[in-house]
Design a protein around this motif. Structure first.
Motif, PDB file in Angstrom:
ATOM      1  N   ARG A  84      20.203 -18.930 -80.805  1.00 56.36           N
ATOM      2  CA  ARG A  84      20.110 -20.229 -81.515  1.00 56.36           C
ATOM      3  C   ARG A  84      19.226 -21.208 -80.742  1.00 56.36           C
ATOM      4  O   ARG A  84      18.412 -21.919 -81.336  1.00 56.36           O
ATOM      5  CB  ARG A  84      21.499 -20.814 -81.724  1.00 56.36           C
ATOM      6  N   GLU A  85      19.400 -21.250 -79.422  1.00 56.26           N
ATOM      7  CA  GLU A  85      18.564 -22.136 -78.602  1.00 56.26           C
ATOM      8  C   GLU A  85      17.096 -21.721 -78.695  1.00 56.26           C
ATOM      9  O   GLU A  85      16.209 -22.566 -78.831  1.00 56.26           O
ATOM     10  CB  GLU A  85      19.041 -22.111 -77.146  1.00 56.26           C
ATOM     11  N   LEU A  86      16.838 -20.425 -78.629  1.00 56.40           N
ATOM     12  CA  LEU A  86      15.461 -19.936 -78.727  1.00 56.40           C
ATOM     13  C   LEU A  86      14.848 -20.292 -80.074  1.00 56.40           C
ATOM     14  O   LEU A  86      13.701 -20.747 -80.140  1.00 56.40           O
ATOM     15  CB  LEU A  86      15.415 -18.419 -78.509  1.00 56.40           C
ATOM     16  N   VAL A  87      15.592 -20.113 -81.155  1.00 53.53           N
ATOM     17  CA  VAL A  87      15.075 -20.456 -82.482  1.00 53.53           C
ATOM     18  C   VAL A  87      14.741 -21.941 -82.541  1.00 53.53           C
ATOM     19  O   VAL A  87      13.713 -22.336 -83.100  1.00 53.53           O
ATOM     20  CB  VAL A  87      16.064 -20.039 -83.588  1.00 53.53           C
ATOM     21  N   GLY A  88      15.567 -22.781 -81.940  1.00 55.19           N
ATOM     22  CA  GLY A  88      15.260 -24.207 -81.871  1.00 55.19           C
ATOM     23  C   GLY A  88      13.947 -24.458 -81.137  1.00 55.19           C
ATOM     24  O   GLY A  88      13.119 -25.264 -81.583  1.00 55.19           O
ATOM     25  N   LEU A  89      13.731 -23.755 -80.033  1.00 54.02           N
ATOM     26  CA  LEU A  89      12.481 -23.892 -79.283  1.00 54.02           C
ATOM     27  C   LEU A  89      11.289 -23.403 -80.105  1.00 54.02           C
ATOM     28  O   LEU A  89      10.221 -24.020 -80.080  1.00 54.02           O
ATOM     29  CB  LEU A  89      12.561 -23.113 -77.965  1.00 54.02           C
ATOM     30  N   LEU A  90      11.472 -22.310 -80.815  1.00 60.10           N
ATOM     31  CA  LEU A  90      10.395 -21.801 -81.666  1.00 60.10           C
ATOM     32  C   LEU A  90      10.027 -22.819 -82.736  1.00 60.10           C
ATOM     33  O   LEU A  90       8.843 -23.057 -83.002  1.00 60.10           O
ATOM     34  CB  LEU A  90      10.808 -20.477 -82.315  1.00 60.10           C
ATOM     35  N   HIS A  91      11.036 -23.441 -83.339  1.00 58.49           N
ATOM     36  CA  HIS A  91      10.759 -24.432 -84.381  1.00 58.49           C
ATOM     37  C   HIS A  91      10.085 -25.682 -83.813  1.00 58.49           C
ATOM     38  O   HIS A  91       9.267 -26.299 -84.495  1.00 58.49           O
ATOM     39  CB  HIS A  91      12.031 -24.807 -85.138  1.00 58.49           C
ATOM     40  N   GLU A  92      10.406 -26.027 -82.583  1.00 61.39           N
ATOM     41  CA  GLU A  92       9.750 -27.172 -81.942  1.00 61.39           C
ATOM     42  C   GLU A  92       8.283 -26.897 -81.660  1.00 61.39           C
ATOM     43  O   GLU A  92       7.473 -27.816 -81.615  1.00 61.39           O
ATOM     44  CB  GLU A  92      10.433 -27.508 -80.608  1.00 61.39           C
ATOM     45  N   ASN A  93       7.939 -25.630 -81.431  1.00 57.46           N
ATOM     46  CA  ASN A  93       6.602 -25.274 -80.969  1.00 57.46           C
ATOM     47  C   ASN A  93       5.717 -24.600 -82.010  1.00 57.46           C
ATOM     48  O   ASN A  93       4.583 -24.264 -81.711  1.00 57.46           O
ATOM     49  CB  ASN A  93       6.719 -24.369 -79.738  1.00 57.46           C
ATOM     50  N   THR A  94       6.223 -24.391 -83.213  1.00 56.71           N
ATOM     51  CA  THR A  94       5.423 -23.731 -84.234  1.00 56.71           C
ATOM     52  C   THR A  94       5.895 -24.178 -85.608  1.00 56.71           C
ATOM     53  O   THR A  94       7.026 -24.610 -85.772  1.00 56.71           O
ATOM     54  CB  THR A  94       5.516 -22.195 -84.119  1.00 56.71           C
ATOM     55  N   SER A  95       5.023 -24.036 -86.567  1.00 59.71           N
ATOM     56  CA  SER A  95       5.397 -24.360 -87.947  1.00 59.71           C
ATOM     57  C   SER A  95       5.791 -23.099 -88.708  1.00 59.71           C
ATOM     58  O   SER A  95       6.048 -23.154 -89.900  1.00 59.71           O
ATOM     59  CB  SER A  95       4.226 -25.048 -88.648  1.00 59.71           C
ATOM     60  N   LYS A  96       5.834 -21.982 -88.036  1.00 58.09           N
ATOM     61  CA  LYS A  96       6.119 -20.699 -88.680  1.00 58.09           C
ATOM     62  C   LYS A  96       7.615 -20.525 -88.934  1.00 58.09           C
ATOM     63  O   LYS A  96       8.460 -21.042 -88.221  1.00 58.09           O
ATOM     64  CB  LYS A  96       5.627 -19.532 -87.818  1.00 58.09           C
ATOM     65  N   SER A  97       7.927 -19.739 -89.954  1.00 60.04           N
ATOM     66  CA  SER A  97       9.315 -19.398 -90.255  1.00 60.04           C
ATOM     67  C   SER A  97       9.801 -18.326 -89.289  1.00 60.04           C
ATOM     68  O   SER A  97       9.020 -17.514 -88.801  1.00 60.04           O
ATOM     69  CB  SER A  97       9.425 -18.848 -91.679  1.00 60.04           C
ATOM     70  N   VAL A  98      11.100 -18.323 -89.043  1.00 60.65           N
ATOM     71  CA  VAL A  98      11.714 -17.304 -88.194  1.00 60.65           C
ATOM     72  C   VAL A  98      12.505 -16.367 -89.097  1.00 60.65           C
ATOM     73  O   VAL A  98      13.453 -16.783 -89.765  1.00 60.65           O
ATOM     74  CB  VAL A  98      12.634 -17.926 -87.122  1.00 60.65           C
ATOM     75  N   LEU A  99      12.085 -15.103 -89.128  1.00 61.33           N
ATOM     76  CA  LEU A  99      12.774 -14.062 -89.884  1.00 61.33           C
ATOM     77  C   LEU A  99      13.651 -13.273 -88.924  1.00 61.33           C
ATOM     78  O   LEU A  99      13.259 -13.019 -87.792  1.00 61.33           O
ATOM     79  CB  LEU A  99      11.784 -13.089 -90.514  1.00 61.33           C
ATOM     80  N   MET A 100      14.799 -12.852 -89.399  1.00 61.46           N
ATOM     81  CA  MET A 100      15.679 -12.010 -88.603  1.00 61.46           C
ATOM     82  C   MET A 100      15.852 -10.679 -89.326  1.00 61.46           C
ATOM     83  O   MET A 100      16.210 -10.644 -90.500  1.00 61.46           O
ATOM     84  CB  MET A 100      17.036 -12.668 -88.390  1.00 61.46           C
ATOM     85  N   LEU A 101      15.590  -9.604 -88.597  1.00 63.52           N
ATOM     86  CA  LEU A 101      15.744  -8.265 -89.144  1.00 63.52           C
ATOM     87  C   LEU A 101      16.921  -7.560 -88.488  1.00 63.52           C
ATOM     88  O   LEU A 101      17.253  -7.828 -87.333  1.00 63.52           O
ATOM     89  CB  LEU A 101      14.475  -7.442 -88.905  1.00 63.52           C
ATOM     90  N   GLY A 102      17.509  -6.656 -89.220  1.00 68.01           N
ATOM     91  CA  GLY A 102      18.611  -5.842 -88.718  1.00 68.01           C
ATOM     92  C   GLY A 102      19.019  -4.858 -89.791  1.00 68.01           C
ATOM     93  O   GLY A 102      18.530  -4.918 -90.924  1.00 68.01           O
ATOM     94  N   GLY A 103      19.901  -3.975 -89.439  1.00 74.63           N
ATOM     95  CA  GLY A 103      20.346  -2.954 -90.369  1.00 74.63           C
ATOM     96  C   GLY A 103      21.533  -3.401 -91.198  1.00 74.63           C
ATOM     97  O   GLY A 103      22.093  -4.491 -90.988  1.00 74.63           O
ATOM     98  N   PRO A 104      21.967  -2.550 -92.126  1.00 75.45           N
ATOM     99  CA  PRO A 104      23.116  -2.868 -92.977  1.00 75.45           C
ATOM    100  C   PRO A 104      24.386  -3.172 -92.173  1.00 75.45           C
ATOM    101  O   PRO A 104      25.167  -4.030 -92.560  1.00 75.45           O
ATOM    102  CB  PRO A 104      23.295  -1.610 -93.836  1.00 75.45           C
ATOM    103  N   GLY A 105      24.571  -2.512 -91.059  1.00 76.99           N
ATOM    104  CA  GLY A 105      25.752  -2.743 -90.240  1.00 76.99           C
ATOM    105  C   GLY A 105      25.720  -4.050 -89.467  1.00 76.99           C
ATOM    106  O   GLY A 105      26.707  -4.429 -88.831  1.00 76.99           O
ATOM    107  N   ASP A 106      24.599  -4.763 -89.523  1.00 78.26           N
ATOM    108  CA  ASP A 106      24.441  -6.023 -88.790  1.00 78.26           C
ATOM    109  C   ASP A 106      24.688  -7.253 -89.654  1.00 78.26           C
ATOM    110  O   ASP A 106      24.595  -8.382 -89.177  1.00 78.26           O
ATOM    111  CB  ASP A 106      23.017  -6.112 -88.201  1.00 78.26           C
ATOM    112  N   LYS A 107      24.995  -7.045 -90.939  1.00 77.47           N
ATOM    113  CA  LYS A 107      25.093  -8.166 -91.880  1.00 77.47           C
ATOM    114  C   LYS A 107      26.087  -9.235 -91.428  1.00 77.47           C
ATOM    115  O   LYS A 107      25.778 -10.427 -91.447  1.00 77.47           O
ATOM    116  CB  LYS A 107      25.460  -7.673 -93.267  1.00 77.47           C
ATOM    117  N   GLU A 108      27.272  -8.830 -91.036  1.00 75.89           N
ATOM    118  CA  GLU A 108      28.296  -9.808 -90.649  1.00 75.89           C
ATOM    119  C   GLU A 108      27.871 -10.588 -89.410  1.00 75.89           C
ATOM    120  O   GLU A 108      27.978 -11.819 -89.370  1.00 75.89           O
ATOM    121  CB  GLU A 108      29.631  -9.094 -90.395  1.00 75.89           C
TER     122      GLU A 108
END
Length: 155
Positions: free
Chosen positions: A18-42
């Motif tokens: 969460r902290e890293l995503v905040g830093l990414l948003h402060e430093n870029t206008s790009k969207s942050v996508l999160m990938l994972g498998g079906p077992g990672d949904k929760e």
């Protein structure tokens, strides 16, 4: 971002993501996508709560995930196949290794491995830290952001 893998001792911490995503948003206008498998949904739903991460965990085929990675400007992930795809596609990729360390150097000129060696690491499937995972706790969001910025600015 690719925060999920098969074993808990290979996961970085949700508060760090969460902290890293905040830093990414402060430093870029790009969207942050999160990938994972079906077992990672929760776990993914828990991680994205209160953030503006676009959660695609369990919603793509492996081929679609590979294509999303290929088109990405940056990938940050733990020791998982999706992170290794970033290196294979030669996009800027920061790999976070702790209890495992499959490699320190990549064939990707835009790749970086962050790994802090401890006397107990890599422990692989036999952690001896009572669940603290000090090797991964030592990797801070600011360190990851610094390495990511270097990769993005030189690619």
């Amino acid at each position: 971002i690719c925060p999920f893998t098969t074993r808990p001792q290979k996961h970085w911490f949700d508060d760090y993501w969460r902290e890293l995503v905040g830093l990414l948003h402060e430093n870029t206008s790009k969207s942050v996508l999160m990938l994972g498998g079906p077992g990672d949904k929760e776990a993914a739903e828990s991680l994205v709560a209160g953030t503006n991460i676009i959660n695609l965990a369990g919603q793509t085929s492996l081929q679609a995930a590979s294509e999303l990675i290929r088109k990405s400007k940056l990938l940050i992930g733990v020791d998982t196949g999706l992170t290794h795809m970033g290196h294979a596609h030669e996009i800027p990729t920061v790999a976070l290794f702790g209890s495992t360390c499959p490699y320190l150097e990549t064939d990707n000129p835009n790749g970086k491995v962050i790994y802090h060696h401890f006397s107990c690491s890599p422990c692989r499937r036999s952690p001896s830290c009572d669940g603290r995972f000090d090797c991964l706790r030592e990797i801070t969001p600011s360190e990851v952001m610094k390495e990511a910025a270097l990769l993005v600015n030189t690619s």
